[in-house]
Design an enzyme around this catalytic site. Structure first.
Site, short mmCIF file in Angstrom:
data_model
loop_
_atom_site.label_atom_id
_atom_site.label_comp_id
_atom_site.label_asym_id
_atom_site.label_seq_id
_atom_site.Cartn_x
_atom_site.Cartn_y
_atom_site.Cartn_z
CG ASP A 13 -6.25 3.47 1.58
OD1 ASP A 13 -5.97 4.59 2.05
OD2 ASP A 13 -5.48 2.49 1.64
NE ARG B 62 -1.11 1.30 0.88
CZ ARG B 62 -2.31 1.65 1.30
NH1 ARG B 62 -3.37 0.90 1.00
NH2 ARG B 62 -2.49 2.73 2.04
#
Length: 273
Positions: A176, A161
């Site tokens: 994140d 990702r």
């Protein structure tokens, strides 16, 4: 990026055809090659394990199948122009797998995974390849699985990702949990979407304000609150410079205080006389 996985259970890696990883493969951003270790076991039973020297329970994966498998996988990758690989060995005795390590691995052009079964792989295999190329022994947590294939899926998801173009929005991973930078030692706070009311529950008014500065501050405060509640050791390990004035105010409200070195520690609860 090229990924090779040598495993006793190739079917375990089928999820790599799905979701973001599968789309990255379809677009040619990620090449995944799964190899059955038993192809390199030549007796009639395709034996890949034997009893441990020194006695004890369980079986140990043999050197010969792993050595021949890795030699062939590495040679094939070089023939197709791949750069130097990193051998990734999932093992409970490895270094913790973190977002920082995921970022580092995402910068490498080629990863070879060696998920083990039984009591693990004969140590000489790791030592042999560590003399030739980078080896990363990595643990996804303080527990033991039946095999390393699940760890391969976890590591691949975390790494893939981060590759350019895999996420629809390149900024998606900036905030994140554990993301390098301001979130390096923090957990991401709560998130919300439509509808604005659900079963009598609303969303914080600040998120409807359109005031980007206040929203950013709210998200930072929520990250501090969640980290303090669930992973206080992350705050304790932060350098003093990691927190601005507003961070310090929030931490103070949550019961934290700066120590002599500037790092924060959780104040003990007051004792009634």
């Amino acid at each position: 990026m090229r990924l090779d996985v040598v495993t006793l259970f190739p079917e375990y890696l089928e999820p790599l055809h799905l979701s973001l990883v599968g789309k990255a493969r379809a677009r040619g951003q990620l090449g995944v090659h799964v190899h059955d270790l038993r192809q390199w076991a030549y007796d009639k039973h395709h034996t890949v394990d034997d009893t441990p020297y020194g006695g004890g329970p369980g079986m140990v994966m043999k050197t010969e199948p792993w050595g021949e498998a890795l030699d062939e996988v590495i040679a094939t990758g070089y023939e197709h122009g791949a750069a130097e690989p990193v051998l990734v060995v999932p093992t409970p005795s490895g270094r913790p797998f973190t977002q920082e390590l995921a970022v580092a691995l995402s910068a490498r052009p080629w990863l070879i995974f060696t998920p083990a079964r039984y009591e693990g792989i004969d140590r000489r295999v790791t030592e042999e390849y560590a003399a030739r190329l980078p080896v990363c022994e990595v643990s996804i947590g303080d527990y033991v699985l039946a095999g390393g294939e699940a760890a391969v899926l976890v590591i691949t998801e975390a790494v893939a990702r981060l590759l350019p173009g895999v996420l629809g929005n390149a900024e998606s991973h900036r905030d994140d949990s554990f993301a390098p930078g301001a979130m390096a030692n923090l957990l991401e706070g709560p998130v919300y979407t439509k509808p604005p009311a659900w079963r009598g529950r609303g969303i914080p008014e600040v998120l409807l304000s359109g005031h980007h500065g206040r929203i950013a501050r709210w998200r930072r405060d929520e990250a501090l609150r969640r980290t303090a509640a669930h992973r206080p050791e992350l705050i304790e390990r932060c350098e003093a410079t990691a927190f601005d004035k507003k961070d310090r105010e929030t931490l103070s409200i949550l019961g934290w205080a700066p120590g002599p070195d500037g790092r924060f520690w959780l104040r003990p609860p007051a004792v009634e006389e």
